[in-house]
Design a protein around this motif. Structure first.
Motif, short mmCIF file in Angstrom:
data_model
loop_
_atom_site.label_atom_id
_atom_site.label_comp_id
_atom_site.label_asym_id
_atom_site.label_seq_id
_atom_site.Cartn_x
_atom_site.Cartn_y
_atom_site.Cartn_z
N THR A 87 9.50 9.62 -2.18
CA THR A 87 9.45 7.99 -2.66
C THR A 87 10.20 8.10 -4.04
N PHE A 92 10.24 6.64 -7.28
CA PHE A 92 9.31 6.33 -7.99
C PHE A 92 9.96 5.45 -8.98
N VAL A 142 10.39 3.59 -0.77
CA VAL A 142 10.18 4.92 0.13
C VAL A 142 10.97 4.73 1.54
N SER A 154 10.56 10.77 3.57
CA SER A 154 9.45 10.59 3.07
C SER A 154 9.16 10.65 1.58
N ASN A 175 2.18 -2.27 0.83
CA ASN A 175 3.61 -1.83 1.15
C ASN A 175 4.27 -2.91 1.88
N GLN A 223 8.66 14.02 -7.46
CA GLN A 223 9.54 13.38 -6.48
C GLN A 223 10.44 12.33 -7.62
N SER A 275 15.66 5.63 -0.31
CA SER A 275 15.41 6.78 0.80
C SER A 275 15.16 6.57 2.17
N THR A 314 6.52 0.28 -1.98
CA THR A 314 5.00 0.72 -2.01
C THR A 314 4.26 0.46 -3.38
#
Length: 305
Positions: A68, A70, A85, A66, A110, A212, A63, A91
């Motif tokens: 993420t 996942f 992210v 913003s 992070n 997301q 990415s 993260t």
């Protein structure tokens, strides 16, 4: 055919246990992923300790905004999540309380690329970046055996950015410590109740926030209800080749002996192929994952023996 670290195309390579890696699952970032029905075992409610993560890759770049990507998460608010992210920052987060209805505490790590040398400071921004070439082994652990949560983030493999040479090793890139006594994973603090299934490759954060989804490849995802040590994770990583996590192993990759025992509660290898609509739980605990969207079975896989 087996290629070295940073090159992930292989064809049916077998681990010493006899397990043959067949496919990975390629997710398009729109509606793809896996959904696993919630159970107390998968949410590690009996131990409130865990090791979670998997082998992931994105040949097209992680990415840059913003959103993420996942890897694995408990849906809606609370619980746990791990992903990649903006600017290739890994993260991870877990929410804890003291087990008696006390206030929630979020522990976050992070691991972001910066101009410093490799290392970490207070478990926040570190000099580490995931690369776009090859697979990364991205794992978080929570250890509550002392009565207070200790949260850690590890990354192995792939491109490590300009300040770190590529390495067949697992690196501890962040640690976050809970307030004394906070040792229980908190799934309910946001008012969504306990309705939290486990998702792989995306996170459903509730009606007020868009889902997301990850763009990239997942070759394996897993949940254990105990915190593996750094040295045990080195053996699981095995210099970038991995091991069969259903089998005990002696020390590999400069690590320590590994045994799943009863701690491996979920293992999704993404090896079904064809027209499969589910992914088997190879841990033997029958936590079958249902495929969401229309992902593609791929032979872009992590390197293997």
């Amino acid at each position: 055919m087996v290629l070295g670290l940073g090159n992930s195309i292989i064809s049916g390579a077998a681990l010493d246990s006899g397990y043959v890696n067949q496919y990975s699952l390629q997710l398009d970032g729109v509606g793809d992923g896996l959904l696993v029905d919630r159970t107390s075992a998968l949410r590690c409610e009996d131990t409130n300790s865990f090791t979670m993560g998997g082998w992931v890759s994105n040949e097209y770049g992680w990415s840059t905004n913003s959103v993420t990507d996942f890897i694995i998460a408990s849906n809606h608010g609370g619980g746990f999540q791990i992903g990649v992210v903006a600017n290739r920052k890994v993260t991870a987060q877990v929410d804890l309380n003291d087990g008696s209805g006390g206030s929630n505490q979020s522990l976050s790590i992070n691991a972001a690329f910066d101009s410093s040398q490799f290392g970490y400071s207070s478990g926040t921004n570190t000099g580490y970046s995931t690369g776009d070439d090859g697979y990364q082994f991205i794992v978080m652990t929570l250890d509550t055996t002392s009565g207070t949560g200790v949260f850690k983030l590890y990354i192995g493999g792939g491109g490590l950015g300009t300040t770190v040479s590529k390495s067949n090793d697992v690196h501890l890139v962040g640690t976050a410590n809970a307030t004394s006594g906070n040792d229980t994973i908190n799934y309910a603090y946001t008012g969504w109740g306990l309705d939290r299934d486990i998702s792989i490759g995306y996170k459903d954060q509730g009606s007020s926030t868009p889902i997301q989804h990850m763009t990239g490849f997942i070759d394996e995802a897993f949940i254990m209800n105990a915190a593996l040590s750094h040295d045990q994770l080195k053996t699981v990583y095995n210099n970038g080749t991995g091991i069969d996590m259903t089998k005990a192993s002696g020390a590999l990759g400069g690590g320590a002996a590994y045994s799943p025992g009863s701690n491996l509660v979920g293992l999704w290898r993404m090896d079904e192929g064809g027209d499969a609509t589910t992914v088997e739980d190879s841990s033997g605990n029958n936590h079958t994952a249902t495929i969401q969207g229309d992902p593609t079975w791929s032979t872009t896989m992590r390197q293997a023996i």
